[in-house]
Enzyme design. Structure first.
Site: not given
Ligand code: IVH
Length: 684
Positions: A41, A90, A130, A449
């Site tokens: 650091d 999503s 995820k 106790c």
């Molecule tokens: S792919 C077209 N991969 O989950 C697909 N999403 O419910 C787009 N997320 O908004 C998403 N880890 O914020 C993807 N390995 C991953 C992920 C991931 C977290 C989140 C992301 C997305 C949400 C989808």
């Protein structure tokens, strides 16, 4: 003669600026992306200070991609909005195995119908974690970071560029030493916070009297949505890329190649826990494997994601509404939920510790229904400002005891009540004492106790101590309540006929239990010492004491100095042992056990091996073994495991997310191993 670097400094400050920038970003990448710091650091700070002073002397040379610009800029009045050129989608969710099987079947059927998958083949998926954070899109033009945007509604998000610049793992300029960089590269991924960073942040917030966050996701969201990027710069945000938006010409044909490409451009990619799987059974196996490792991960995840690996197959599958058909999120049960705090009661533990326990309206969290959760101690209740009647956030991660995270203040009613600590033990009526430097209040009743007696017995017969199979908590409680056993030695006088009279006990199980009790008369000495329940003497210390002293008599007569001779025994442990055996009552317990014929077996010193006498420090998350597993293996091979790195450390075993301990090891020149290296050492 001046040193080479200094010569450059005085002759060509301008070239020195370029050199310093490249050098600092190289160290940022090594530290934040590769998790493998290459300088200390202090050395890093020195490079940074030099760059800052050169830029101050040559203000015309300051550019947006300079690492000095990562400290944040003047606050904004609001965020601009950004229209995503490629929408941010999503994912569909699956919770049950059947939904994953149905997903795979849909994918396979469509691909077969399109002639993209042979009848006898299964679909190839890329499986990844995820992360439980926030989606982010990064736009690079001609290799330079020009914009960072949140997902928003998927079409339009917020411009958080100034904040994102402060995240050191995100390159301000893409690396071009491996690939030619397309004019436009949009990288998508997740912003999040590690659990350890989150805890540290909350501690710091609390010290400053500022808002504490309920979980890492909220902390990440709050930090990302700061109008003052100088505040964001102080927050330990991280980023992992998992996808792409607009990309000029994409030089990859599978998801896994795409990730490798992104990593080659200097993007942080989570490459530790992903696999390629064929067909649904392998997907489910991955889900279970990750589920087991989840509690040991350095960050929160809320599931795994399965993505069809071939991009051509992804194109064929296309999209439904706002989610792709080629990917699905397989979610884990939520680890947090809200419920009502009905009451706070206190429990008395083995050492008299008084623990407030939350009685909750039943709530499903972490895969089970929870009705009780720990509140740790009185200070903790006050710190969290939890009141009876509050709606509270409850967390249960892995196998850990559920805990109350904090109140949902927006939902606080007028009739909530503050918790008042008891002044006498609710079980035996003895006084409660709280030492000044301790957070825990204790019942002073000792083995008088009933609660302490029960817990001591439960501890003594437990798996890591005398290991009496079939003697559970409920039975111990009944035996104590009926006055049948007062101390451990009474256990050996029990017969099957009387035991058969207890709840849920038949003659057969009673006979088996008596057999198990008799069998426990000859434990390893370390286990017997552990069973006595001496404060500060855990399993490992008990074993060390057994090896060192060889008999219970020798341990009982050891004075402070002799105890301090035992490796790893310090003044606190030694003092506690001396106090324990100074208590006539405890000597009586040992004598009574001996009278019942309890005689321990001597403990074998660990066989000497290449590891004997070697001290290890574990840091970060190892790919396969948990830290406990690795420790056990090291100890079994004669090594020692310590919590901090010093000149006496022989090896540091570093996994993912290793931090300061790794840096310290490198500073001190201590050998660093990864898990594979440790395995080799153990095998040799
Ligand atoms: S792919 C077209 N991969 O989950 C697909 N999403 O419910 C787009 N997320 O908004 C998403 N880890 O914020 C993807 N390995 C991953 C992920 C991931 C977290 C989140 C992301 C997305 C949400 C989808």
């Amino acid at each position: 003669m001046p040193l080479e670097g200094q010569n450059d400094l005085f002759a060509e400050p301008v070239d020195r600026i370029d050199w310093l920038r490249a050098e600092i970003e190289r160290h940022n990448h090594a530290y934040y992306v590769l998790d493998h710091p290459t300088i200390s650091d202090a050395q890093y700070d020195q490079l940074m200070r030099e760059l800052q002073s050169l830029e101050a002397a040559h203000p015309d040379r300051i550019t947006m991609d300079s690492p000095t610009q990562r400290v944040g800029a003047a606050p904004l009045s609001s965020f601009g909005s950004v229209t995503h050129t490629v929408p941010m989608l999503s994912l569909g969710n699956a919770f049950e195995d059947g939904e994953v099987e149905a997903f795979d079947k849909r994918v396979a059927d469509m691909l077969r119908a399109a002639g993209k998958l042979q009848l006898d083949r299964s679909v190839e998926y890329f499986c990844e974690l995820k992360l439980d954070g926030l989606a982010l899109s990064l736009r690079y033009e001609k290799g330079l970071l020009v914009q960072a945007a949140t997902r928003g509604d998927g079409q339009t998000g917020e411009d958080v560029t100034a904040n994102i610049r402060t995240i050191k793992s995100i390159p301000l300029r893409l690396k071009d030493d491996m690939y030619a960089i397309p004019d436009v590269v949009e990288v998508r991924g997740e912003v999040f916070m590690n659990l350890s960073d989150f805890r540290k942040l909350n501690e710091a917030q609390e010290k400053k009297g500022e808002k504490v966050f309920v979980n890492p996701r909220n902390a990440a969201a709050g930090s990302l949505r700061q109008l003052d990027s100088r505040i964001t710069a102080q927050r330990p945000l991280r980023f992992f890329a998992y996808g792409w938006g607009e990309v000029g010409e994409a030089p990859f044909s599978t998801h896994s190649e795409m990730l490798d490409w992104l990593a080659g451009l200097g993007m942080p990619v989570n490459d530790s826990q992903h696999v390629i799987a064929q067909g649904p059974s392998e997907l489910l196996a991955y889900y279970r494997m990750v589920g087991e490792r989840r509690p040991a991960l350095p960050y929160d995840i809320d599931g795994v994601v399965y993505k069809v690996n071939q991009l051509e197959a992804q194109r064929v599958l296309g999209f439904v509404a706002r989610a792709p058909r080629f990917a699905i999120a397989h979610k884990f049960p939520a680890q947090e939920a809200t419920t009502t705090l009905l009451d706070i009661e206190v429990q008395v533990g083995r050492t008299g510790a008084i623990t407030p326990v939350a009685r909750l309206a039943p709530v499903f969290v972490g895969g089970v229904t929870v009705t009780n959760a720990t509140l740790h101690n009185e200070d903790e209740i006050n710190r969290k400002d939890v009141r009876i009647g509050d709606v509270v956030v409850v967390r249960r991660a892995g196998d850990v005891i559920p805990e109350v995270v904090g109140p949902v203040l927006e939902k606080r009613g007028a009739d909530v009540k503050r918790f008042v600590m008891v002044t006498a033990c609710p079980v035996c009526g003895s006084a409660i004492e709280k030492l000044e430097d301790e957070a825990i209040a204790r019942c002073t009743g000792g083995l008088f106790c009933g609660a302490q007696r029960k817990q001591s017995l439960i501890h003594a017969v437990g798996r890591k101590a005398l290991d009496v199979e079939g003697l559970g908590e409920k039975l111990v409680e009944q035996l104590v309540d009926r006055g049948r056993i007062h101390s451990l030695a009474d256990l050996y006088g029990l017969n099957s006929l009387e035991l058969a009279g207890y709840d849920r006990m038949g003659m057969k199980s009673a006979e088996k239990l008596v057999e198990a009790i008799q069998k426990s008369k000859h434990p390893l000495l370390g286990r017997l010492i552990f069973a006595l329940g001496i404060r500060h003497v855990g399993e490992t210390t008990a074993r060390d004491l057994a090896i060192h002293f060889g008999s219970i008599e020798a341990l009982m007569s050891a004075d402070l100095d002799r105890l301090l001779d035992v490796p790893d025994v310090g003044p606190v442990v030694a003092g506690s042992i001396v106090r324990f055996f100074a208590e006539p009552h405890n000597i009586e317990v040992v004598r009574a056990l001996q009278a019942q014929g309890v005689s321990p077996r001597t403990e074998d010193a660990p066989q000497s091996s290449g590891l004997s006498g070697k001290t290890f420090v574990l840091t970060g998350t190892l790919p396969v073994w948990s830290r406990d597993e690795a420790s056990e293996k090291i100890i079994a091979a004669g090594g020692k495991v310590s919590g901090s790195v010093s000149r006496k450390t022989h090896y540091v075993v570093a996994g993912e997310d290793a931090g300061s301990k790794l840096v310290k090891a490198q500073e001190l020149g201590v050998a660093v191993l990864d898990e594979a290296g440790l395995r080799k050492l153990l095998d040799s």
